[in-house]
Each structure stands twice: as C-alpha cells, then as structure tokens.
Design a protein around this motif. Structure first.
Motif, short mmCIF file in Angstrom:
data_model
loop_
_atom_site.label_atom_id
_atom_site.label_comp_id
_atom_site.label_asym_id
_atom_site.label_seq_id
_atom_site.Cartn_x
_atom_site.Cartn_y
_atom_site.Cartn_z
N ALA A 47 0.85 -1.19 0.00
CA ALA A 47 0.00 0.00 0.00
C ALA A 47 0.89 1.24 0.00
N GLY A 48 1.47 1.55 -1.16
CA GLY A 48 2.40 2.66 -1.25
C GLY A 48 1.77 4.01 -1.01
N PHE A 49 0.43 4.11 -1.17
CA PHE A 49 -0.22 5.41 -0.99
C PHE A 49 -0.10 5.88 0.46
N LEU A 50 0.07 4.94 1.42
CA LEU A 50 0.24 5.35 2.81
C LEU A 50 1.53 6.15 2.99
N PHE A 51 2.57 5.76 2.26
CA PHE A 51 3.84 6.46 2.36
C PHE A 51 3.72 7.88 1.83
N TYR A 52 2.88 8.08 0.82
CA TYR A 52 2.71 9.41 0.26
C TYR A 52 1.88 10.31 1.17
N ALA A 53 1.25 9.74 2.19
CA ALA A 53 0.45 10.53 3.13
C ALA A 53 1.26 11.07 4.29
N LEU A 54 2.59 10.92 4.25
CA LEU A 54 3.41 11.38 5.37
C LEU A 54 3.27 12.88 5.60
N GLY A 55 3.28 13.67 4.54
CA GLY A 55 3.18 15.12 4.69
C GLY A 55 1.92 15.54 5.42
N PRO A 56 0.73 15.16 4.91
CA PRO A 56 -0.49 15.51 5.65
C PRO A 56 -0.54 14.93 7.05
N MET A 57 0.05 13.74 7.24
CA MET A 57 0.04 13.11 8.56
C MET A 57 0.87 13.93 9.56
N PHE A 58 2.08 14.31 9.14
CA PHE A 58 2.93 15.14 10.00
C PHE A 58 2.22 16.46 10.32
N ALA A 59 1.65 17.08 9.31
CA ALA A 59 1.00 18.38 9.50
C ALA A 59 -0.16 18.28 10.48
N ALA A 60 -0.99 17.24 10.34
CA ALA A 60 -2.14 17.10 11.23
C ALA A 60 -1.71 16.84 12.67
N LEU A 61 -0.72 15.97 12.87
CA LEU A 61 -0.29 15.65 14.23
C LEU A 61 0.37 16.85 14.90
N LEU A 62 1.18 17.59 14.18
CA LEU A 62 1.83 18.76 14.76
C LEU A 62 0.82 19.87 15.04
N ALA A 63 -0.15 20.04 14.15
CA ALA A 63 -1.19 21.05 14.39
C ALA A 63 -2.03 20.68 15.61
N TYR A 64 -2.28 19.41 15.78
CA TYR A 64 -3.06 18.98 16.95
C TYR A 64 -2.30 19.24 18.25
N GLN A 65 -0.98 19.27 18.21
CA GLN A 65 -0.17 19.42 19.42
C GLN A 65 -0.51 20.68 20.19
N ILE A 66 -0.84 21.78 19.51
CA ILE A 66 -1.10 23.04 20.22
C ILE A 66 -2.53 23.10 20.75
N SER A 67 -3.32 22.03 20.58
CA SER A 67 -4.66 22.04 21.15
C SER A 67 -4.62 22.02 22.67
N GLY A 68 -3.48 21.62 23.25
CA GLY A 68 -3.34 21.62 24.69
C GLY A 68 -2.39 22.68 25.20
N ASP A 69 -2.18 23.74 24.42
CA ASP A 69 -1.20 24.76 24.80
C ASP A 69 -1.53 25.41 26.14
N VAL A 70 -2.78 25.76 26.36
CA VAL A 70 -3.16 26.40 27.62
C VAL A 70 -2.96 25.43 28.78
N SER A 71 -3.29 24.16 28.57
CA SER A 71 -3.08 23.16 29.62
C SER A 71 -1.59 23.01 29.92
N PHE A 72 -0.75 23.01 28.88
CA PHE A 72 0.69 22.90 29.10
C PHE A 72 1.24 24.13 29.81
N ASP A 73 0.68 25.31 29.54
CA ASP A 73 1.14 26.53 30.20
C ASP A 73 0.91 26.47 31.70
N ASN A 74 -0.20 25.82 32.11
CA ASN A 74 -0.58 25.77 33.51
C ASN A 74 -0.73 27.20 34.03
N THR A 75 -0.24 27.52 35.21
CA THR A 75 -0.47 28.86 35.77
C THR A 75 0.34 29.93 35.05
#
Length: 541
Positions: free
Chosen positions: A343-371
């Motif tokens: 299933a070579g098409f999975l390998f071609y999805a690396l770019g969107p996969m990286f982008a989605a995971l990294l964008a999701y990371q800041i969904s907890g920015d306020v929680s990570f900031d804490n006080t």
C-alpha cells in the motif's frame, strides 16, 4: 482511687490506619472525578461498559480453559500472566498515565512513615478500573485449575503473591521512571530508546505473523522459559502442583517472593528519598549581557513575544519535544508497512500526517502553560495575539517537518505528478488543524504533566472523556482535510493532473481562511473565558 487506664501504644492497627485513610481518600477522589459533571459521568459509563465487556470475555475464556489439558492451561496462563506483569509495570510509564493521586511528593509534609505511604499506594492501586479488572481476572484464572484440587489450592495461595508482584513492580518502576525523568539527558536517552522500539515494532510484528505456525508450535517452549523468570514463575506454580512437582513449585514460589521483596526494598528506597528531600528545579544563570535570549530578537509586539516564548517550549520542554521525536518514528513505520503490504499510498500521506499531528499538538497549549498563562492575563495580551503567536511558533517548527514528510516519498519512489495535490492537502492539514486547535485550546482544557515535571507523570483527573475529546479533535482535523484529499484520490484513480491542481488551490485558499478564522474565534473565546481557563489549569497538579 483507681489507676488511670494505660494509653495504647502504636500497634499494627495504628500503623495501618493512615494507609486505609489514604485508600479512602483515593476512592473519594475517584468518585468525585467521575461524578463532577454529566459529560464525565456519561464518559465513565461508556468506558465501564467497554471494560465490562472485555472482562466478561476474559472470564468466560478462563472458565472454558479449565476443561483443557493441563499443559495447555499452563502455557496460556504463563504467557498471559507474563504479559499482565509487563502491562502493569510498563504501560503506566510508556503511556504517561502513571497514577499520581498518592504521589509521595505531595505527602512529604504529612506525618506519614515510608511504610504507611507504601501500604497506602499498594492498596490504592487496587482502587480503580485496572485494579478491579485484574483482581476479577485473577479469581477467574483460578477456575482454570478446577479439575485438580491441588492446583486449585496452589492457585488460591499464589493469588496474593501475584497481586504483590504486579503492584510492587508497577510502583517501583513508576517511581524510578519519575526520578530519572527529572534528568534531561536520561529523558532524551529514554526517548531514543522508545523511538528505536517503535521503529522495530513493525519488523518484529511482521516476522511473527509470517511465521505464525512456527510461533504457535514454540509457545509451550517459551512458556517453559518464562516459568523460571521473575515475571512468569508464579503462574506456573499451580501446574507444578497438579503434576506433583512440589520441589519446582516451591522454587518458583520462592523466586517470586524474592522478586517481590527486592521490588519492595527498591521501591522503599526511592520512596524514602521522595519523602525526605525537596526536589528543587535550578535554572542556569544567564551570562552578563546575554539578555532575554529569543525575546530580544523579535519585534516588540504581543504576538511576537508569545511566539518566542512558545518556540522556547518547543525546543526545551520534553512535553513538546516528545512530539518531534515521534515524527521520524512514524516515517519509518509507515515506510515499512507500505513496503510490506504494497500500500504505497500510505507512504505518500506522510506530509499531511505530520502536518495534522503537529497542528493537533497546540490544542493543549493552555493546559501545558498551567499557571504561566496568568502572564498573558496580567499583561493584557489580547486573545487574538495569543492565538496568533502560538500558531506562528507552530509554523516555524511544523513547516520544515511537513515539507520533509511531503517530499520524502517522491524522492524515494517518484510519481511527482501527485505533488501539487498532496502539497495542498498538507497545507490544509497544517493551517486548518492550527485553526481548529486554536479554538479547542481556548474552549477546552485537560490534565497534562505540569511544567517542570517528568513527562511520565500525569495528575489525577484524566478520564475517558478526555480521551474521547482528543479523538474527536483528531477526527475533525481529518474532516477538514477532506476537501483537498478527495481531489487527490480522484487524481490517483483517474490519472487526471487537473484534480491535483484543484486540491492545491483548495488548500491554498481554504487553509489560510480556516487558520485565520480559528485565530479570531479562538481569540474571542479566550478573551471571554480567560479567568476560567486560569482557574481550570491551576487545578492540574
């Protein structure tokens, strides 16, 4: 005049009373956490139904196993028991969900001895979903030896020993991991080791599946080896009793008892250090004239200062850098999976996969900031500037990594005609995901490891509902990517390059719009809920 009655001294009951009180406090915290709101209660009920289904399946399987030959019962129980030991010892550390309700660092100021805290933690480990499920499963496992009275009696006698092995090992490994996690170099080494294990997971699993028949034939041999190890010895004692091998049964029980004693002593040593010393975080003093570092090199704007501060987090905070460590591991695993399955098409999805995971990371920015989020409130930073600064810091990190994930498949396998469409999909995943995360972090917070704590450590309060919300957020990012991903799939099946250029146009137009809309909407919610956000994250300890 009669003599006054003597005051009772501190006996065993006085020593166990504080431990039972700690267990009661943990049970009360658990109940309060599950019933604090309707949504948490709904998530708890759904999670309980799922775990009850799994438990019922396990119990039925163990009861049915009792009618099988003794050798098969021994093989299954030794392998399953060894896996259970590994799960109790390693899953809380690897998943960063170690129970911190009775953390010794919190109990250091109370008049509790090390033994009392240990007993409280040991008994408290059985209060909760994993503890209850384990106890019921172990009781069901004894039914597998109902055909032999001697084996059944041995299984019942080994039940407390097995529980002690699970609990003592779990607390000891968790305490050691928390201590080592405070050291930056050790944390980096552990991250690299976890990365190596993740990369090798695909080849190992593929090799096992390809030789499934040979693996099945070797299971009794592997069980025989595990039966003489600390993690598998206790599970083989009933089989020795059923066969009349009392010497082997005694040796295995002795090996397990020695293992439990060693774990308790190591756990006690780490516990003693945590109860008698105060861990202080030292920061290196800056050299004369060094200034404020990156903050001196950005424009004098609120959004720029927020971006500089977040960039420092991305580089130095292990809670953020852990996401960067996972990126090359994902690339290796996806490449290996696509090579094995075709299933070579999975390998071609690396770019969107990286982008989605990294964008999701800041969904907890306020929680990570804490006080630390109070700095933004006290200095009057507008919500729009706060959201924009966090997104800008994300883009500085995520754009090069997403570009690497986008171009790597084409450099190795070709098919450059798909590049425009996948570039648009990656752009939409990154910008659209950043906009969604900007809204989510202003609207919803969830417990995370506090700043300065080990990434292996998570405060109490993390429920099934928190997991469901995070999965929903990832699902929404996938939905946002569909307007660009669908034309790419059409191009793959039809071979028309126009669809790829259409996907690029969609990503180039819709991505910035979603990102800016998320910054504006998230900024408004942030301005409206800033005091509530500070109150919520201040409770995450």
């Amino acid at each position: 005049m009669p003599a006054p009655a003597p005051v009772p001294g501190p006996g065993p009951a006085a020593g166990t009373r504080p431990a039972l009180r700690l267990v009661g406090l943990k049970a009360r915290i658990l109940v309060n956490t599950m019933t604090r709101s309707t949504w948490v209660l709904v998530g708890t009920v759904l999670g309980a139904a799922y775990f009850l289904f799994l438990l019922g399946t396990v119990v039925v399987g163990l009861v049915v196993l009792g009618g099988q030959p003794a050798e098969l019962v021994r093989t299954v129980l030794v392998l399953a028991g060894s896996a259970l030991v590994a799960a109790w010892w390693l899953v809380p550390v690897l998943s960063s969900r170690a129970d911190a309700t009775l953390d010794p660092a919190r109990l250091a100021l109370f008049p509790l001895s090390t033994g009392q805290v240990q007993w409280g933690q040991a008994l408290g480990a059985l209060v909760g979903v994993p503890g209850v499920l384990t106890v019921v499963a172990l009781l069901a496992a004894t039914a597998s030896w109902r055909s032999s009275p001697a084996a059944l009696a041995a299984a019942l006698l080994c039940l407390p020993l097995a529980l002690a092995l699970l609990v003592a090992g779990s607390r000891c490994v968790t305490a050691l991991a928390v201590g080592l996690g405070r050291r930056r170099r050790v944390t980096e080494a552990l991250s690299l080791a976890a990365l190596l294990g993740l990369v090798l997971l695909g080849p190992v699993f593929s090799g096992l599946m390809s030789g499934l028949e040979q693996v099945w034939d070797r299971l009794p041999q592997w069980a025989g080896v595990l039966a003489w190890t600390p993690v598998g010895a206790v599970w083989a004692v009933p089989a020795d009793a059923a066969a009349g091998r009392w010497a082997d049964a005694g040796l295995r029980a002795g090996l397990t008892a020695l293992t439990v004693a060693a774990l308790v002593l190591a756990w006690r040593a780490v516990q003693q250090r945590a109860l008698t010393s105060v861990v202080t975080e030292r920061t290196a003093a800056g050299r004369a004239g060094s200034g404020a570092g990156l903050l001196d090199r950005v424009p004098e704007r609120a959004w720029a200062a927020v971006a500089a501060r977040c960039l420092v987090y991305w580089v130095r905070d292990p809670r953020y850098s852990g996401a960067l460590v996972v990126v090359p591991a994902i690339a290796a695993v996806v490449w290996f999976s696509s090579a094995q399955t075709g299933a070579g098409f999975l390998f071609y999805a690396l770019g969107p996969m990286f982008a989605a995971l990294l964008a999701y990371q800041i969904s907890g920015d306020v929680s990570f900031d804490n006080t630390a989020v109070s700095l933004h409130l006290l200095t009057g930073v507008r919500g729009r500037d706060d959201r924009a600064g966090r997104v800008l810091a994300l883009l500085v990190i995520a754009v090069p990594l997403s570009a690497f994930g986008l171009l790597l498949p084409f450099a190795l396998q070709g098919r450059w005609e798909l590049l425009p469409g996948l570039a648009g999909t990656t752009l939409l995943a990154l910008l659209g995901g950043a906009g969604l995360s900007s809204v989510m972090s202003a609207r919803y917070t969830y417990p995370v490891a506090a700043p300065g704590q080990s990434p292996f450590k998570t405060p109490q309060g993390f429920t099934v509902l928190n997991v469901l919300v995070q999965f929903v957020a990832l699902g929404l990012i996938v939905v946002l990517v569909l307007p660009a991903a669908v034309p790419v799939l059409v191009q793959v099946f039809t071979g028309e390059p126009a669809w790829g250029w259409a996907a690029l146009a969609v990503g180039a137009v819709l991505g910035p719009l979603l990102c800016w809309g998320g910054i504006v909407l998230g900024g408004r919610w942030y301005d409206r809920r800033a005091p509530e956000l500070l109150q919520e994250v201040a409770q995450f300890r």
